[in-house]
Design a protein around this motif. Structure first.
Motif, short mmCIF file in Angstrom:
data_model
loop_
_atom_site.label_atom_id
_atom_site.label_comp_id
_atom_site.label_asym_id
_atom_site.label_seq_id
_atom_site.Cartn_x
_atom_site.Cartn_y
_atom_site.Cartn_z
N GLY A 280 0.60 -1.05 0.01
CA GLY A 280 -0.05 -0.07 0.05
C GLY A 280 0.97 1.38 -0.08
N TRP A 281 0.11 2.12 0.24
CA TRP A 281 0.91 3.66 0.51
C TRP A 281 0.17 4.58 1.52
CZ3 TRP A 281 4.30 5.11 -3.77
CH2 TRP A 281 4.75 6.57 -3.79
N ASP A 282 0.85 5.13 2.44
CA ASP A 282 0.46 6.26 3.26
C ASP A 282 0.84 5.81 4.91
OD1 ASP A 282 -0.84 7.93 1.79
OD2 ASP A 282 -2.76 7.00 1.98
N ASN A 283 1.04 4.46 4.99
CA ASN A 283 1.55 4.14 6.39
C ASN A 283 0.33 4.45 7.70
OD1 ASN A 283 2.97 2.91 8.33
ND2 ASN A 283 4.01 4.80 9.03
N LEU A 284 -0.87 4.14 7.36
CA LEU A 284 -1.69 4.21 8.11
C LEU A 284 -1.66 3.26 9.38
CD1 LEU A 284 -5.03 4.18 6.06
CD2 LEU A 284 -3.68 6.17 6.66
N GLU A 285 -2.29 3.85 10.43
CA GLU A 285 -1.99 3.19 11.86
C GLU A 285 -2.68 1.62 11.74
OE1 GLU A 285 -2.31 3.79 16.55
OE2 GLU A 285 -3.58 5.13 15.40
N PRO A 292 -2.67 -9.95 7.75
CA PRO A 292 -1.32 -9.43 8.12
C PRO A 292 -1.12 -8.14 7.92
CG PRO A 292 -1.60 -10.19 5.72
CD PRO A 292 -2.83 -10.47 6.28
N SER A 293 -0.02 -7.54 8.68
CA SER A 293 0.21 -6.19 8.70
C SER A 293 0.57 -5.72 7.40
CB SER A 293 1.50 -5.86 9.77
OG SER A 293 2.47 -6.75 9.48
N LEU A 294 0.38 -4.55 7.11
CA LEU A 294 0.56 -4.18 5.70
C LEU A 294 1.79 -3.60 5.10
CD1 LEU A 294 -0.62 -3.61 2.80
CD2 LEU A 294 -1.84 -1.40 4.01
N SER A 295 2.53 -3.86 4.41
CA SER A 295 3.69 -3.45 3.80
C SER A 295 3.41 -1.94 3.17
CB SER A 295 4.49 -3.93 2.71
OG SER A 295 5.13 -5.09 3.36
N THR A 296 4.04 -0.86 3.18
CA THR A 296 3.48 0.42 2.73
C THR A 296 4.66 1.60 2.44
OG1 THR A 296 1.73 2.29 3.43
CG2 THR A 296 3.18 1.26 5.17
N VAL A 297 4.31 2.43 2.08
CA VAL A 297 5.32 3.74 2.24
C VAL A 297 4.92 4.70 3.10
CG1 VAL A 297 5.97 5.67 0.52
CG2 VAL A 297 5.40 3.43 -0.40
N SER A 298 5.86 5.32 3.91
CA SER A 298 5.85 6.28 4.68
C SER A 298 6.38 7.67 4.31
CB SER A 298 6.50 5.94 6.08
OG SER A 298 6.30 6.94 7.17
N MET A 299 5.59 8.64 4.65
CA MET A 299 6.11 10.21 4.23
C MET A 299 5.77 10.96 5.39
SD MET A 299 3.31 10.89 1.25
CE MET A 299 4.13 12.42 0.80
N GLU A 327 11.39 22.43 3.58
CA GLU A 327 11.98 21.00 4.11
C GLU A 327 11.96 19.92 3.27
OE1 GLU A 327 10.31 20.19 8.20
OE2 GLU A 327 9.07 21.60 7.53
N PHE A 328 13.07 19.10 3.41
CA PHE A 328 13.18 18.05 2.48
C PHE A 328 12.39 17.02 3.27
CE2 PHE A 328 15.33 13.78 1.75
CZ PHE A 328 14.98 13.64 0.27
N THR A 329 11.41 16.44 2.58
CA THR A 329 10.57 15.33 2.89
C THR A 329 10.78 13.88 2.50
OG1 THR A 329 8.73 16.01 1.44
CG2 THR A 329 8.72 17.15 3.63
N PRO A 330 11.73 13.12 3.05
CA PRO A 330 11.93 11.76 2.53
C PRO A 330 10.74 10.98 2.68
CG PRO A 330 13.26 12.04 4.54
CD PRO A 330 12.61 13.35 4.36
N MET A 331 10.78 9.99 1.82
CA MET A 331 9.93 8.82 2.00
C MET A 331 10.64 7.50 2.18
SD MET A 331 6.60 9.81 -0.66
CE MET A 331 7.73 10.48 -1.89
N ARG A 332 10.03 6.60 2.58
CA ARG A 332 10.77 5.19 3.01
C ARG A 332 9.74 4.13 2.85
NH1 ARG A 332 10.50 3.47 8.50
NH2 ARG A 332 9.28 4.78 9.81
N LEU A 333 10.21 2.85 2.28
CA LEU A 333 9.49 1.73 2.44
C LEU A 333 9.53 1.20 3.68
CD1 LEU A 333 10.82 0.33 -1.08
CD2 LEU A 333 8.80 1.74 -0.76
N ILE A 334 8.34 0.52 4.09
CA ILE A 334 8.12 -0.27 5.35
C ILE A 334 7.69 -1.81 4.79
CG2 ILE A 334 6.97 -0.37 7.44
CD1 ILE A 334 6.79 2.46 7.43
N PHE A 335 8.49 -2.69 5.22
CA PHE A 335 8.21 -3.87 4.73
C PHE A 335 7.68 -4.74 6.05
CE2 PHE A 335 11.68 -2.70 2.03
CZ PHE A 335 11.18 -2.93 0.73
N ARG A 336 6.35 -5.30 5.76
CA ARG A 336 5.74 -5.89 7.03
C ARG A 336 5.24 -7.32 6.27
NH1 ARG A 336 2.74 -0.65 8.12
NH2 ARG A 336 3.97 0.40 9.82
N GLU A 337 4.17 -7.84 6.96
CA GLU A 337 3.78 -9.34 6.76
C GLU A 337 3.21 -9.47 5.51
OE1 GLU A 337 2.89 -10.18 11.48
OE2 GLU A 337 1.63 -9.68 10.11
#
Length: 347
Positions: A280-285, A292-299, A327-337
């Motif tokens: 997915g994308w957004d890193n919702l709580e 399973p927990s969702l892999s996503t993009v955090s920004m 500001e520089f606003t980096p994004m990162r991938l979060i790998f989950r289940e």
């Protein structure tokens, strides 16, 4: 014979003035005025002195008086969607806070996904400093800017390549990184659930998906366009081809649609991630606690709100866009289940 004296009404303390703030801070009143207009060029220690004096005197700028003196408006209309979901709410709070710190008052107007003439009427009827929108305005944007060229307009959802390096809402770089990662896990057949294409962020994610699939010589089994909701993700998930060279990886343009996809896959007897990986994308709580927990993009959505509002304020003040300290606003991938190796891929 004595008479009880009439009670003397308590006097309401007069509000502090800019001159009292300047005297307590040990600076000129012109310096305090510059601070109230946005800190332009002030030394950090001067800013601290002014803010301390304002706090001690409980000083609040009188926006109406400022507007009368300067013949300028300090009102900003903030356009928000009717359904302010989690990511949008974070951008909204940050943008409003940034405007408040710069001495502007904001008025939040909620409209539907398809903006109506109501906004154009509002801009025409009110004296505004600027308009800040969290949603794309389509043809209405051009109407507002052509009829009211003196009212700056910033649409946070519409930023394109010119904000690419800042990690804006429209930067789709992580989509390529995510597909590359899934390809390294053996995935070869993908499906994309896109967001509404009026949104630059959704269009860029879809474009990046297609370009990356082509570049890596992978297979796209198709795509569907949702409306950011779980329901639209669920409906897309029911249509994903899972037989005859089945899809093993799904990229959804936001977490809500990704969760809907996972529900549909479950109903179709497919396991996530054993049969199909979902990103997915957004890193919702809720994505972190979903099973399973969702892999996503955090920004950093707060930084997006600050940057976008600072851009608008720069335009209002006729300053070079970007002069407000972005500001520089980096994004990162979060790998989950929800993501794993493709079925049959060697360990």
């Amino acid at each position: 014979m004595s008479h009880a004296s009439s009670p003397v009404p308590a006097r309401t303390p007069k509000p502090s003035t800019i001159y009292e703030v300047a005297r307590l801070a040990g600076v000129s009143h012109q310096t305090v005025s510059r601070y109230l207009k946005g800190n332009g060029g002030l030394k950090p220690q001067t800013v601290v002195k002014v803010e301390d004096a304002m706090a001690r005197l409980d000083y609040t700028p009188n926006l109406a008086a400022r507007a009368l003196r300067s013949k300028q408006s300090y009102r900003i209309v903030v356009v928000a969607p009717e359904d302010v979901h989690f990511p949008a709410s974070r951008v909204l709070r940050s943008a409003v806070s940034t405007a408040d710190e710069a001495g502007y008052v904001t008025e939040i107007v909620q409209i539907g996904v398809n903006p109506s003439e109501r906004l154009l009427t509002l801009v025409s009827a009110e004296q505004l400093a600027g308009v800040f929108s969290l949603i794309p305005l389509g043809s209405l944007e051009e109407q507002i800017t052509s009829r009211h060229p003196d009212v700056p307009l910033v649409v946070a959802a519409n930023y394109d390549e010119k904000m690419h390096a800042r990690g804006s809402l429209a930067d789709a770089t992580p989509a390529a990184e995510m597909i590359e990662h899934l390809a390294s896990l053996g995935h070869r057949s993908f499906y994309h659930v896109a967001g509404p294409q009026l949104w630059t962020s959704a269009a860029n994610r879809r474009k990046t998906y297609e370009m990356t699939i082509t570049r890596l010589a992978l297979h796209s089994a198709g795509s569907a366009v949702g409306d950011w909701s779980m329901r639209s993700g669920y409906e897309a998930g029911l249509e994903i081809p899972l037989e005859d060279g089945p899809v093993t990886a799904v990229f959804a343009a936001n977490d809500h649609m990704a969760i809907g996809v996972m529900r549909a896959l479950h109903e179709r007897g497919k396991r996530v991630p054993e049969d199909v990986s979902v990103f997915g994308w957004d890193n919702l709580e809720e994505g972190e606690y979903f099973i399973p927990s969702l892999s996503t993009v955090s920004m950093d959505l707060e930084a997006v709100g600050r940057n976008s509002m600072r851009d608008l304020i720069s335009r209002i003040r006729n300053e070079p866009v970007g002069a407000a300290g972005l500001e520089f606003t980096p994004m990162r991938l979060i790998f989950r289940e929800s993501t794993a190796k493709a079925p049959g891929h060697p360990s």
